[in-house]
Design a protein around this motif. Structure first.
Motif, PDB file in Angstrom:
ATOM      1  N   PRO A   1      -1.317  13.825  -5.000  1.00 40.18           N
ATOM      2  CA  PRO A   1      -0.167  13.514  -4.125  1.00 40.18           C
ATOM      3  C   PRO A   1       0.033  14.578  -3.042  1.00 40.18           C
ATOM      4  O   PRO A   1       0.506  15.682  -3.309  1.00 40.18           O
ATOM      5  N   THR A   2      -0.353  14.251  -1.828  1.00 38.59           N
ATOM      6  CA  THR A   2      -0.209  15.150  -0.686  1.00 38.59           C
ATOM      7  C   THR A   2       0.614  14.467   0.405  1.00 38.59           C
ATOM      8  O   THR A   2       0.664  13.234   0.477  1.00 38.59           O
ATOM      9  N   ALA A   3       1.231  15.279   1.263  1.00 38.09           N
ATOM     10  CA  ALA A   3       2.059  14.717   2.332  1.00 38.09           C
ATOM     11  C   ALA A   3       1.196  14.055   3.405  1.00 38.09           C
ATOM     12  O   ALA A   3       1.572  13.026   3.966  1.00 38.09           O
ATOM     13  N   ARG A   4       0.052  14.648   3.695  1.00 39.99           N
ATOM     14  CA  ARG A   4      -0.893  14.083   4.663  1.00 39.99           C
ATOM     15  C   ARG A   4      -2.118  13.576   3.911  1.00 39.99           C
ATOM     16  O   ARG A   4      -2.506  14.141   2.882  1.00 39.99           O
TER      17      ARG A   4
ATOM     18  N   ARG B   1       0.834  -1.203   0.000  1.00 35.21           N
ATOM     19  CA  ARG B   1       0.000   0.000   0.000  1.00 35.21           C
ATOM     20  C   ARG B   1       0.869   1.254   0.000  1.00 35.21           C
ATOM     21  O   ARG B   1       0.446   2.317   0.450  1.00 35.21           O
ATOM     22  N   ASP B   2       2.066   1.135  -0.516  1.00 36.25           N
ATOM     23  CA  ASP B   2       3.008   2.258  -0.572  1.00 36.25           C
ATOM     24  C   ASP B   2       2.920   2.908  -1.943  1.00 36.25           C
ATOM     25  O   ASP B   2       3.178   2.257  -2.967  1.00 36.25           O
ATOM     26  N   PHE B   3       2.545   4.180  -1.985  1.00 35.20           N
ATOM     27  CA  PHE B   3       2.341   4.888  -3.246  1.00 35.20           C
ATOM     28  C   PHE B   3       3.390   5.985  -3.405  1.00 35.20           C
ATOM     29  O   PHE B   3       3.850   6.564  -2.412  1.00 35.20           O
ATOM     30  N   ASP B   4       3.739   6.292  -4.646  1.00 29.67           N
ATOM     31  CA  ASP B   4       4.863   7.201  -4.897  1.00 29.67           C
ATOM     32  C   ASP B   4       4.493   8.362  -5.804  1.00 29.67           C
ATOM     33  O   ASP B   4       5.324   8.860  -6.558  1.00 29.67           O
ATOM     34  N   GLY B   5       3.244   8.793  -5.757  1.00 22.20           N
ATOM     35  CA  GLY B   5       2.841   9.914  -6.591  1.00 22.20           C
ATOM     36  C   GLY B   5       3.588  11.188  -6.250  1.00 22.20           C
ATOM     37  O   GLY B   5       4.056  11.375  -5.134  1.00 22.20           O
ATOM     38  N   GLY B   6       3.713  12.069  -7.194  1.00 23.26           N
ATOM     39  CA  GLY B   6       4.409  13.331  -6.985  1.00 23.26           C
ATOM     40  C   GLY B   6       4.451  14.129  -8.275  1.00 23.26           C
ATOM     41  O   GLY B   6       3.987  13.675  -9.320  1.00 23.26           O
ATOM     42  N   PRO B   7       5.041  15.327  -8.203  1.00 24.32           N
ATOM     43  CA  PRO B   7       5.487  16.003  -6.973  1.00 24.32           C
ATOM     44  C   PRO B   7       4.305  16.399  -6.084  1.00 24.32           C
ATOM     45  O   PRO B   7       3.181  16.479  -6.539  1.00 24.32           O
ATOM     46  N   LEU B   8       4.634  16.616  -4.804  1.00 21.33           N
ATOM     47  CA  LEU B   8       3.582  16.911  -3.842  1.00 21.33           C
ATOM     48  C   LEU B   8       2.863  18.215  -4.177  1.00 21.33           C
ATOM     49  O   LEU B   8       3.476  19.177  -4.642  1.00 21.33           O
ATOM     50  N   VAL B   9       1.555  18.217  -3.917  1.00 14.15           N
ATOM     51  CA  VAL B   9       0.762  19.435  -4.079  1.00 14.15           C
ATOM     52  C   VAL B   9       0.476  20.018  -2.703  1.00 14.15           C
ATOM     53  O   VAL B   9       0.673  19.358  -1.671  1.00 14.15           O
ATOM     54  N   ALA B  10       0.010  21.241  -2.669  1.00 15.68           N
ATOM     55  CA  ALA B  10      -0.289  21.911  -1.395  1.00 15.68           C
ATOM     56  C   ALA B  10      -1.403  21.177  -0.664  1.00 15.68           C
ATOM     57  O   ALA B  10      -2.280  20.569  -1.286  1.00 15.68           O
ATOM     58  N   PRO B  11      -1.374  21.191   0.666  1.00 17.19           N
ATOM     59  CA  PRO B  11      -2.453  20.528   1.429  1.00 17.19           C
ATOM     60  C   PRO B  11      -3.795  21.185   1.162  1.00 17.19           C
ATOM     61  O   PRO B  11      -3.874  22.339   0.709  1.00 17.19           O
TER      62      PRO B  11
END
Length: 347
Positions: free
Chosen positions: A177-180, A30-40
């Motif tokens: 893709p978000t950090a949280r 269940r490990d996903f690697d989407g990116g680059p991160l967008v703002a929360p």
């Protein structure tokens, strides 16, 4: 190994905290690697205090059962959707708002499901008609300017403006893709067409989806700005969206239909039973205050007694206590009976 209870990220206490940062890495599958991160996403909107109650600080002493807490946290740890079933009015939808509020995960993305709902409604919407109309207006304006001898300017190509006509839906926004993790509420899935639960399988399993209208233009425009369900602009690359932190997905069902085994095995299941007197009093206190809860104690008792043989919903009780708070017997009792009518009565 942590002590019993210390592993809980969501505690059900109602007090906001940053415990989500203690969540360990996901299991490898269940490990996903989407990116680059967008703002929360944005802060919680007015729907959360509406769900949790204006007096929720008075109700924080009541916590969910140990089993409920363990199941919710299992979904958080395993990055799996949480399927919440139970009778109407047992707090299924409220659970999504409670988790978002306590873990400071911002606005809850809500996708209400009806019989006509399709997977694309949750992922994104492409307004092809509006785009065609704008192209026709632009062509007419350019032709008029050319006829008059003026410079109509460079006409925009297909890759320049298509993002203005694409808006991500609640599911599509949750998978950015978000950090949280975002919190996504897929409400009343049992009211859907028979195909929707199966259509959800791949998206929830892979944590990604494609936007074909943008994939076709990827060689000319690898990056396109689109609008999210929050109303913000984000960049989609090569026509695909893949999550980084898998969203906390709550699927609710009133039990009106069965779901395919393939969906059930991808979800963590939580069955919410009928609330007891203490829990109902807590709900009333959270929404209407302590005085109304004390004054409506007899209505809570009557509601519980009737619910043993009738299908009732907690929002009926809230309506009755709110309306009868100023009324005196016998009008008060009559009003309560008018508002709390069995939901399973033949029509």
């Amino acid at each position: 190994m942590t002590e019993s209870g210390e592993w809980l990220i969501y505690r059900g206490a109602g007090e906001p905290h940053d415990g989500i940062d203690r969540l360990p890495p996901p299991p490898p599958w269940r490990d996903f690697d989407g990116g680059p991160l967008v703002a929360p996403g944005p802060e919680a909107d007015s729907s959360t205090p509406r769900r949790l109650g204006a007096f929720q600080h008075m109700a924080e002493l009541h916590r969910p059962s140990a089993e409920e807490l363990e199941i919710v946290n299992a979904a958080l740890y395993l990055r799996r959707p949480l399927l919440v079933t139970g009778s109407p009015g047992t707090g299924k939808s409220t659970l999504a708002h409670a988790v978002a509020h306590e873990l400071r995960l911002g606005r809850v993305l809500r996708w209400p499901v009806v019989s006509r709902t399709a997977l694309t409604d949750g992922l994104y919407r492409y307004d092809a008609i509006a785009r065609l109309q704008d192209v026709q207006i632009a062509a007419h304006t350019a032709h008029t300017a050319h006829t008059a001898g003026a410079d109509g300017g460079r006409r925009r190509g297909a890759a320049d403006d298509i993002g203005s006509y694409i808006r991500l839906g609640p599911l599509g926004t949750a998978l950015l893709p978000t950090a949280r993790p975002r919190v996504l509420l897929i409400d009343e899935l049992d009211k859907s067409d028979i195909d929707l639960p199966n259509d959800l399988l791949n998206v929830l399993e892979e944590g990604e989806y494609a936007i074909p209208e943008l994939e076709r233009l990827a060689d000319r425009a690898g990056e396109v700005e689109v609008l999210t369900d929050d109303g913000a602009k984000v960049t989609v690359r090569d026509g695909r969206v893949r999550c980084r932190a898998f969203p906390f997905v709550v699927l609710t069902s009133n039990g009106e239909r069965d779901f395919p085994a393939a969906l059930l095995r991808r979800c963590i299941h939580l069955e919410l039973g009928q609330p007891d007197h203490q829990r109902l009093a807590t709900v009333v206190r959270a929404h209407l205050g302590d005085e109304a809860a004390r004054a409506g104690d007899d209505l809570i008792a009557r509601f519980l007694d009737r619910s043993r043989s009738e299908t009732l919903a907690a929002d009926q009780l809230l309506n009755a206590i709110y309306l009868t708070h100023q009324a005196a017997p016998p009008t008060r009792d009559r009003l309560a009976d008018l508002l709390i009518q069995r939901l399973d009565r033949p029509r």
